[in-house]
Write a protein that holds these residues in place. Structure first.
Motif, mmCIF file in Angstrom:
data_model
loop_
_atom_site.group_PDB
_atom_site.id
_atom_site.type_symbol
_atom_site.label_atom_id
_atom_site.label_comp_id
_atom_site.label_asym_id
_atom_site.label_seq_id
_atom_site.Cartn_x
_atom_site.Cartn_y
_atom_site.Cartn_z
ATOM 1 N N PHE A 230 0.820 -1.207 0.000
ATOM 2 C CA PHE A 230 0.000 0.000 0.000
ATOM 3 C C PHE A 230 0.857 1.262 0.000
ATOM 4 N N ALA A 231 2.044 1.204 0.609
ATOM 5 C CA ALA A 231 2.961 2.342 0.537
ATOM 6 C C ALA A 231 3.366 2.595 -0.916
ATOM 7 N N LEU A 232 3.636 1.523 -1.659
ATOM 8 C CA LEU A 232 4.009 1.673 -3.069
ATOM 9 C C LEU A 232 2.836 2.188 -3.904
ATOM 10 N N LEU A 233 1.623 1.713 -3.599
ATOM 11 C CA LEU A 233 0.449 2.214 -4.315
ATOM 12 C C LEU A 233 0.300 3.722 -4.114
ATOM 13 N N THR A 241 -0.284 12.022 -0.827
ATOM 14 C CA THR A 241 0.405 12.287 0.437
ATOM 15 C C THR A 241 0.851 13.750 0.530
ATOM 16 N N SER A 242 0.107 14.640 -0.100
ATOM 17 C CA SER A 242 0.437 16.068 -0.049
ATOM 18 C C SER A 242 -0.843 16.893 -0.035
ATOM 19 N N SER A 293 5.617 4.453 9.409
ATOM 20 C CA SER A 293 4.805 5.253 8.478
ATOM 21 C C SER A 293 5.575 6.436 7.901
ATOM 22 N N LYS A 294 6.746 6.739 8.441
ATOM 23 C CA LYS A 294 7.566 7.815 7.874
ATOM 24 C C LYS A 294 8.014 7.484 6.458
ATOM 25 N N GLN A 295 7.912 6.203 6.074
ATOM 26 C CA GLN A 295 8.329 5.810 4.733
ATOM 27 C C GLN A 295 7.471 6.443 3.649
ATOM 28 N N ILE A 296 6.215 6.819 4.003
ATOM 29 C CA ILE A 296 5.291 7.330 2.990
ATOM 30 C C ILE A 296 4.511 8.559 3.457
ATOM 31 N N PHE A 297 4.205 8.664 4.753
ATOM 32 C CA PHE A 297 3.449 9.805 5.260
ATOM 33 C C PHE A 297 4.404 10.938 5.645
ATOM 34 N N VAL A 361 9.960 12.781 3.459
ATOM 35 C CA VAL A 361 9.715 11.387 3.075
ATOM 36 C C VAL A 361 10.900 10.896 2.245
ATOM 37 N N PRO A 362 11.470 9.734 2.574
ATOM 38 C CA PRO A 362 12.633 9.244 1.821
ATOM 39 C C PRO A 362 12.288 8.933 0.366
ATOM 40 N N VAL A 363 13.298 8.993 -0.501
ATOM 41 C CA VAL A 363 13.101 8.704 -1.919
ATOM 42 C C VAL A 363 12.698 7.242 -2.107
#
Length: 371
Positions: A230-233, A241-242, A293-297, A361-363
């Motif tokens: 879901f993070a990739l989606l 996310t903005s 959740s910092k990976q995407i949010f 958010v990381p690349v």
């Protein structure tokens, strides 16, 4: 030949096996699973055409790596009883613990099956190969989890009729982006919950009052992979996310954390038997989920803010007041229930208005389970 849902290679096979077992399932457990409240797991439906239009090209490398990992099926055959499954004397179990543990198992089974139903429907309706393959693989995993919990429940003389739930339980419509936020958090918080209990019981095996906890490590790794999907989606569309959607992210973070807090405090005997303080456990799960959740949010909740713990306590008391009103019945009960609902709404608003923490958010979105 004795075929088990743990060995099924597709969701269809797993569900067919469970359909054959449904004759053993109890009306009581199924009735509990059928309940629709703010705290019970729900069944969801969405705009499947919008999901089908997803283009995973922006995350292709990470996507293909994750799909290959899920195709390899590391947990095939895992979710069934083996020689390490200890005998459980349900009759000797302390009554309040037995009640709360059964409620935990039924709720967990319903939540896992909810994911299975949603993912299976996307696989059935979609034409986008990338997306339908992902949802087929996730539905397979969730069917196994639900079937395994039902196996544990049958030892107590009850089980959930999952086929009946599919037909009879009310479905809630969510827009796809809300499905992303809610399901991503459900999978990641599920990982944090299961791994926290698993690590605690590794260090304190005398507190493992049921053998199902031995399976939590592999179980939570499935949850972790689903969260990664879901993070990739979400990564395929930066708008998710903005902007104004950050406020929606904050809403779902607050709602998921608050719901977990209230639900867990309804099971004091369960947590006491595990040897964990419920407030400590909740904070630890929130911390892990926030880090993940910092990976995407772009935001995390400030769970150390002085208003956070206070707001959760008020919300918990409001939930008790609502339950008291429902039990009381009549006009007096309704007034008590409404007062509790108003109190809960104000408590949630107080939690929601705590300033969030922002970060870059990381690349690269992909994470590995390290806890």
């Amino acid at each position: 030949m004795n075929v088990h849902s743990a060995d099924a290679t597709t969701v269809e096979e797993g569900l067919a096996i469970q359909e054959r077992q449904a004759v053993l399932d109890s009306e009581t457990a199924t009735a509990v699973a059928m309940q629709d409240t703010l705290l019970t797991p729900r069944f969801y439906t969405t705009d499947f055409e919008e999901l089908d239009a997803i283009n995973v090209s922006p995350v292709r490398a990470d996507w293909d790596h994750l799909i290959a990992e899920m195709r390899a099926d590391p947990n095939k055959g895992h979710f069934k009883k083996d020689d390490t499954w200890d005998h459980v004397d349900w009759d000797a179990m302390e009554p309040e613990l037995k009640k709360e543990f059964i409620d935990f198992l039924i709720s967990s089974c319903t939540a896992e099956f909810s994911g299975c139903v949603l993912y299976k429907e996307m696989k059935r309706r979609g034409k986008n190969h990338d997306v339908t393959e992902l949802f087929q693989l996730m539905a397979r995993d969730e069917a196994r989890h639900a079937g395994f919990i039902n196996d544990a429940l049958r030892e107590a003389g009850i089980a959930v009729n999952l086929g009946f739930l599919t037909q009879a339980k009310k479905y809630t419509y969510f827009r796809p982006k809300f499905i992303y936020y809610a399901t991503y958090l459900s999978e990641k918080i599920g990982y944090a919950r299961y791994i926290t209990i698993f690590r605690h019981l590794e260090a304190n095996p005398d507190k493992r009052f049921h053998p199902i906890f031995k399976w939590f490590e592999e179980w939570c790794n499935d949850e972790f992979r689903h969260g990664e999907a879901f993070a990739l989606l979400m990564k395929t569309d930066p708008k998710l996310t903005s902007g104004v959607n950050v406020w929606w992210i904050k809403f779902f973070l607050t709602a998921v954390f608050a719901t977990m807090h209230v639900r867990d405090h309804q099971r004091p005997a369960f947590h006491a038997a595990l040897g964990v303080d419920t407030d400590w456990y909740g904070h630890e799960v929130f911390r892990k989920t926030s880090d993940l959740s910092k990976q995407i949010f772009p935001i995390t909740l400030d769970i150390d803010h002085p208003r956070w713990a206070k707001g959760l306590r008020v919300l918990q008391r409001a939930s008790i007041q609502i339950d008291e009103g429902k039990r009381k019945g009549g006009i007096g009960g309704k007034l008590t229930e409404w007062a509790g609902a108003a109190r809960a709404a104000l408590a949630f608003a107080a939690l929601y208005t705590i300033p969030a923490k922002r970060h870059e958010v990381p690349v690269s979105t992909r994470l590995e389970p390290l806890y």
